[in-house]
Design a protein around this motif. Structure first.
Motif, PDB file in Angstrom:
ATOM      1  N   VAL A  46       0.655  -1.134   0.016  1.00 26.78           N
ATOM      2  CA  VAL A  46       0.035  -0.047  -0.051  1.00 26.78           C
ATOM      3  C   VAL A  46       0.844   1.113  -0.031  1.00 26.78           C
ATOM      4  O   VAL A  46       0.534   2.263  -0.777  1.00 26.78           O
ATOM      5  N   THR A  47       1.939   1.053   0.881  1.00 25.50           N
ATOM      6  CA  THR A  47       2.509   2.624   0.985  1.00 25.50           C
ATOM      7  C   THR A  47       3.233   3.190  -0.333  1.00 25.50           C
ATOM      8  O   THR A  47       3.188   4.471  -0.276  1.00 25.50           O
ATOM      9  N   PRO A  48       3.790   2.460  -1.413  1.00 29.53           N
ATOM     10  CA  PRO A  48       4.502   3.126  -2.404  1.00 29.53           C
ATOM     11  C   PRO A  48       3.366   4.252  -3.095  1.00 29.53           C
ATOM     12  O   PRO A  48       3.715   5.019  -3.652  1.00 29.53           O
ATOM     13  N   LEU A  60      12.031   9.641  -0.686  1.00 31.06           N
ATOM     14  CA  LEU A  60      12.731   9.100   0.717  1.00 31.06           C
ATOM     15  C   LEU A  60      12.276   9.878   1.770  1.00 31.06           C
ATOM     16  O   LEU A  60      11.907   9.179   3.153  1.00 31.06           O
ATOM     17  N   PRO A  61      12.332  10.964   1.971  1.00 25.83           N
ATOM     18  CA  PRO A  61      11.837  11.890   3.011  1.00 25.83           C
ATOM     19  C   PRO A  61      10.257  11.572   3.223  1.00 25.83           C
ATOM     20  O   PRO A  61      10.014  11.504   4.589  1.00 25.83           O
ATOM     21  N   ILE A  62       9.569  11.356   2.452  1.00 24.94           N
ATOM     22  CA  ILE A  62       8.312  11.044   2.604  1.00 24.94           C
ATOM     23  C   ILE A  62       8.117   9.673   3.220  1.00 24.94           C
ATOM     24  O   ILE A  62       7.198   9.504   4.226  1.00 24.94           O
ATOM     25  N   VAL A  63       8.644   8.778   2.898  1.00 31.25           N
ATOM     26  CA  VAL A  63       8.882   7.423   3.401  1.00 31.25           C
ATOM     27  C   VAL A  63       9.121   7.439   4.680  1.00 31.25           C
ATOM     28  O   VAL A  63       8.711   6.875   5.752  1.00 31.25           O
ATOM     29  N   TRP A  64      10.273   8.176   4.994  1.00 28.32           N
ATOM     30  CA  TRP A  64      10.962   8.439   6.300  1.00 28.32           C
ATOM     31  C   TRP A  64       9.730   9.107   7.409  1.00 28.32           C
ATOM     32  O   TRP A  64       9.415   8.384   8.461  1.00 28.32           O
ATOM     33  N   VAL A 141       1.043  12.264   3.831  1.00 26.52           N
ATOM     34  CA  VAL A 141       1.598  11.607   4.797  1.00 26.52           C
ATOM     35  C   VAL A 141       0.513  11.354   5.970  1.00 26.52           C
ATOM     36  O   VAL A 141       0.670  10.102   6.389  1.00 26.52           O
ATOM     37  N   LYS A 142      -0.259  12.428   6.369  1.00 25.66           N
ATOM     38  CA  LYS A 142      -1.027  12.068   7.266  1.00 25.66           C
ATOM     39  C   LYS A 142      -1.995  11.099   6.823  1.00 25.66           C
ATOM     40  O   LYS A 142      -2.487  10.108   7.821  1.00 25.66           O
ATOM     41  N   GLY A 143      -2.550  10.950   5.462  1.00 24.66           N
ATOM     42  CA  GLY A 143      -3.597   9.855   5.281  1.00 24.66           C
ATOM     43  C   GLY A 143      -2.837   8.370   5.245  1.00 24.66           C
ATOM     44  O   GLY A 143      -3.378   7.459   5.681  1.00 24.66           O
ATOM     45  N   GLY A 186      11.770  -3.353   8.401  1.00 21.78           N
ATOM     46  CA  GLY A 186      11.496  -4.208   7.270  1.00 21.78           C
ATOM     47  C   GLY A 186      10.442  -3.595   6.063  1.00 21.78           C
ATOM     48  O   GLY A 186      10.937  -3.536   4.881  1.00 21.78           O
ATOM     49  N   VAL A 187       9.494  -3.284   6.712  1.00 24.19           N
ATOM     50  CA  VAL A 187       8.465  -2.827   5.519  1.00 24.19           C
ATOM     51  C   VAL A 187       8.695  -1.233   4.934  1.00 24.19           C
ATOM     52  O   VAL A 187       8.877  -1.223   3.767  1.00 24.19           O
ATOM     53  N   TYR A 188       9.619  -0.597   5.839  1.00 26.43           N
ATOM     54  CA  TYR A 188       9.643   0.942   5.064  1.00 26.43           C
ATOM     55  C   TYR A 188      11.016   0.815   4.676  1.00 26.43           C
ATOM     56  O   TYR A 188      11.324   1.740   3.496  1.00 26.43           O
ATOM     57  N   GLY A 189      12.024   0.140   4.883  1.00 28.47           N
ATOM     58  CA  GLY A 189      13.175  -0.165   4.127  1.00 28.47           C
ATOM     59  C   GLY A 189      12.861  -0.873   2.868  1.00 28.47           C
ATOM     60  O   GLY A 189      13.520  -0.474   1.818  1.00 28.47           O
ATOM     61  N   ALA A 190      11.928  -1.651   2.800  1.00 29.57           N
ATOM     62  CA  ALA A 190      11.587  -2.357   1.503  1.00 29.57           C
ATOM     63  C   ALA A 190      10.910  -1.219   0.778  1.00 29.57           C
ATOM     64  O   ALA A 190      11.090  -1.206  -0.483  1.00 29.57           O
ATOM     65  N   VAL A 191      10.062  -0.285   1.279  1.00 28.71           N
ATOM     66  CA  VAL A 191       9.521   0.453   0.449  1.00 28.71           C
ATOM     67  C   VAL A 191      10.265   1.624  -0.147  1.00 28.71           C
ATOM     68  O   VAL A 191      10.221   2.057  -1.273  1.00 28.71           O
TER      69      VAL A 191
END
Length: 321
Positions: A46-48, A60-64, A141-143, A186-191
């Motif tokens: 979902v995250t990407p 990457l700032p958004i993922v962080w 980001v909020k969503g 793991g999840v956000y590293g992969a994202v």
């Protein structure tokens, strides 16, 4: 001197116990995390979409930012609630798990429904165009953090249900925290790797010294859209399967054994009919498929309930507040 040696020996013994405890905690954390595989896969799938449409230097700032929000969700908001449940209301864990399973079924079925009935998103796209880049990023980001909260609640509940009851409250807290951090990293590293893969491929294709490197870069760029589609499909299937499995096992625990027993009977029959080397795999696939069918049917039933019942009530409540 003998006293000092005895003290050092005691320190070494304590260190061994501490190391064993750490190993045990990490082992429990990894084991419990594996139980939440379906929700974790969906989280990664979902995250990407939340970084889609932004410039490469903002991805990457958004993922962080989303990852930090996810850690806050798990460690600050959900961990204390999970511990309180384990102490004062362990009976509520299974119903809450089923509630989360129903949500996964709904989300998965909704994605299937949207795929079968694509809607016109022109109004949504026009609305996005009117937002400034900064405002749109904050909104995205909020969503994403709100969506992560629901998935994190499901993940933490699944982890809690997988932790042995004989562990102390302190150990349970550490296992929950370790599993939460492990899954988030793991999840956000992969994202992060996924959303930057096309940029890396483009750089390899343009600046690679070897022909093989440039060819690999072009292949990455060419195949990333298909990979993203596959990731979404896997995430949706995982949601429906895991959600259905949670519901079936929850009903079994609450005393309605027919769905669980029926699926088990069919899977056993399929496993016996298969070659001995494939019997285990066939049994698992049949069980997962039937759990998925139940999850999908339940999800389709929940779509009108959510759209015409829960969502209008939530809007009314928010307007009143």
């Amino acid at each position: 001197m003998s006293g000092l040696l005895a003290l050092l020996d005691d320190v070494a013994a304590i260190a061994k116990v501490a190391a064993a405890s750490v190993d045990d905690v990490m082992g429990q954390a990894v084991k419990a995390s594996s139980k939440a595989a379906g929700a974790v896969i969906d989280d990664a799938a979902v995250t990407p979409k939340y970084v889609h449409g932004f410039s490469a230097n903002r991805e990457l700032p958004i993922v962080w930012k989303i990852a930090r929000g996810s850690l806050f969700n798990k460690l600050v908001l959900l961990l204390p609630v999970a511990l309180l449940l384990s102490v004062f209301a362990p009976w509520a864990i299974s119903p809450l798990l089923m509630l989360g399973g129903a949500y996964l079924c709904f989300e998965g079925a909704e994605k299937v429904w949207h795929a079968l009935n694509p809607a016109d998103h022109s109004a949504e796209e026009l609305y996005k165009e009117k937002l400034s880049a900064t405002h749109l990023e904050q909104k995205k980001v909020k969503g994403a953090i709100k969506t992560d909260f629901i998935l994190s609640a499901e993940i933490m509940t699944i982890i809690l249900s997988a932790i042995p009851g004989e562990l102390s409250l302190w150990t349970t807290a550490v296992v929950l925290a370790a599993a939460g951090v492990l899954i988030t990293v793991g999840v956000y590293g992969a994202v992060g790797l996924i959303v930057k893969a096309d940029d890396a491929g483009l750089a390899m294709a343009q600046r690679g010294r070897l022909a093989a490197t440039r060819a690999l870069g072009r292949a990455i760029v060419r195949n990333m859209p298909g990979f993203m589609t596959l990731l979404v499909l896997v995430g949706t299937a995982a949601m429906i399967w895991v959600g259905g499995s949670i519901i079936v096992h929850g009903l079994h625990d609450l005393g309605w054994h027919w769905p669980y027993d029926s699926i088990h009977h069919v899977a056993e029959g399929a496993a016996h009919a298969a070659p001995a080397t494939l019997s285990g795999s066939v049994g698992w696939v049949v069980t997962a498929a039937l759990d998925g069918v139940i999850g999908l049917l339940l999800g389709f039933v929940l779509i009108p309930v959510v759209v015409y019942g829960i969502t209008p009530l939530a809007r009314l409540f928010n307007r009143g507040g």
